[in-house]
Scaffold this motif. Structure first.
Motif, PDB file in Angstrom:
ATOM      1  N   ALA A 191      -9.688  -9.927  10.191  1.00  0.00           N
ATOM      2  CA  ALA A 191      -8.567 -10.557  10.895  1.00  0.00           C
ATOM      3  C   ALA A 191      -7.246 -10.425  10.142  1.00  0.00           C
ATOM      4  N   LYS A 192      -7.265 -10.582   8.830  1.00  0.00           N
ATOM      5  CA  LYS A 192      -6.011 -10.459   8.074  1.00  0.00           C
ATOM      6  C   LYS A 192      -5.483  -9.035   8.134  1.00  0.00           C
ATOM      7  N   LYS A 193      -6.365  -8.074   7.963  1.00  0.00           N
ATOM      8  CA  LYS A 193      -5.922  -6.679   8.036  1.00  0.00           C
ATOM      9  C   LYS A 193      -5.283  -6.413   9.393  1.00  0.00           C
ATOM     10  N   GLY A 194      -5.907  -6.906  10.449  1.00  0.00           N
ATOM     11  CA  GLY A 194      -5.347  -6.724  11.787  1.00  0.00           C
ATOM     12  C   GLY A 194      -4.004  -7.421  11.966  1.00  0.00           C
ATOM     13  N   ALA A 195      -3.888  -8.638  11.445  1.00  0.00           N
ATOM     14  CA  ALA A 195      -2.632  -9.379  11.565  1.00  0.00           C
ATOM     15  C   ALA A 195      -1.516  -8.706  10.769  1.00  0.00           C
ATOM     16  N   TYR A 196      -1.844  -8.215   9.576  1.00  0.00           N
ATOM     17  CA  TYR A 196      -0.830  -7.516   8.775  1.00  0.00           C
ATOM     18  C   TYR A 196      -0.388  -6.228   9.467  1.00  0.00           C
ATOM     19  N   ALA A 197      -1.326  -5.499  10.051  1.00  0.00           N
ATOM     20  CA  ALA A 197      -0.972  -4.269  10.766  1.00  0.00           C
ATOM     21  C   ALA A 197      -0.122  -4.582  11.993  1.00  0.00           C
TER      22      ALA A 197
ATOM     23  N   GLU B 166       0.809   2.858   6.964  1.00  0.00           N
ATOM     24  CA  GLU B 166       1.159   3.418   8.268  1.00  0.00           C
ATOM     25  C   GLU B 166       0.708   2.521   9.428  1.00  0.00           C
ATOM     26  N   PRO B 167       1.229   1.279   9.468  1.00  0.00           N
ATOM     27  CA  PRO B 167       0.858   0.397  10.580  1.00  0.00           C
ATOM     28  C   PRO B 167       1.526   0.839  11.884  1.00  0.00           C
ATOM     29  N   LYS B 168       0.734   0.875  12.934  1.00  0.00           N
ATOM     30  CA  LYS B 168       1.252   1.221  14.254  1.00  0.00           C
ATOM     31  C   LYS B 168       0.280   0.703  15.307  1.00  0.00           C
TER      32      LYS B 168
ATOM     33  N   TYR C  11      -3.799   0.007  10.993  1.00  0.00           N
ATOM     34  CA  TYR C  11      -3.343   0.874   9.914  1.00  0.00           C
ATOM     35  C   TYR C  11      -3.950   2.254  10.139  1.00  0.00           C
ATOM     36  N   HIS C  12      -3.106   3.272  10.026  1.00  0.00           N
ATOM     37  CA  HIS C  12      -3.564   4.627  10.313  1.00  0.00           C
ATOM     38  C   HIS C  12      -3.837   5.455   9.068  1.00  0.00           C
ATOM     39  N   SER C  13      -3.637   4.858   7.901  1.00  0.00           N
ATOM     40  CA  SER C  13      -3.970   5.540   6.656  1.00  0.00           C
ATOM     41  C   SER C  13      -4.728   4.564   5.767  1.00  0.00           C
TER      42      SER C  13
END
Length: 184
Positions: free
Chosen positions: A119-125, A147-149, A153-155
């Protein structure tokens, strides 16, 4: 009263009135309350991250640790380390804005790993935080997401503790040394 959804402010106000044990960090992730104890290995990695930022950018670097920052979707995080832009300003309620975060790091603990990786990774992205670093003392690895989009994150770079991490690709003029990160 049943079924009433409380705002982040209301939840945190209620938490402040509760007897949270010393040494515990409280966060709200997707509306759920998490309390996790700070451990010495956890703190030693956080200290090294903060020190690396201070060594590179000076003692006046705008860096926070365990300070509440609100994100979308009922998320009130207290990141282990957050570097804010030099010109970051607090909002009208006196809180730091997620839009000013240049880099954020979380150190995994057993009780928070699922939210740090999820969830945190998703919220940060979703908030387009340019770089998110996870230091995991259980696996002895760091994960750098950039590379959040479109909420992702795409990288993704994974390195073992002991390998330097070049953060210049994420817009932060810093090479992070991980050779002294302790393992659990």
């Amino acid at each position: 009263m049943a079924g009433e959804e409380l705002s982040l402010d209301e939840l945190f106000e209620r938490l402040e009135r509760m007897p949270v044990p010393e040494g515990y960090k409280v966060e709200i992730v997707e509306g759920n309350i998490f309390m996790s104890p700070q451990r010495d290995i956890h703190w030693n990695i956080i200290r090294r991250l903060v020190r690396a930022l201070e060594d590179r950018f000076g003692m006046d670097v705008n860096v926070l640790s365990d300070v509440r920052i609100d994100f979308a979707d009922n998320n009130g995080f207290a990141p282990d380390v957050a570097k804010l832009a030099d010109d970051a300003k607090k909002d009208s309620r006196g809180r730091w804005r997620y839009q000013d975060i240049e880099w954020v790091a979380e150190v995994i603990s057993k009780g928070t790993a699922f939210s740090d990786y999820g969830a945190k990774k998703g919220a940060y992205a979703k908030a387009t935080v340019p770089a998110y670093l996870i230091a995991d003392p259980y696996t002895g690895q760091c994960h750098l997401y950039t590379e959040p989009k479109d909420g992702e994150y795409h990288s993704h770079l994974t390195v073992d503790f002991g390998t330097d991490i070049d953060l210049t690709t994420a817009g932060l003029e810093l090479t992070l040394k991980t050779d002294e990160f302790p393992r659990d």
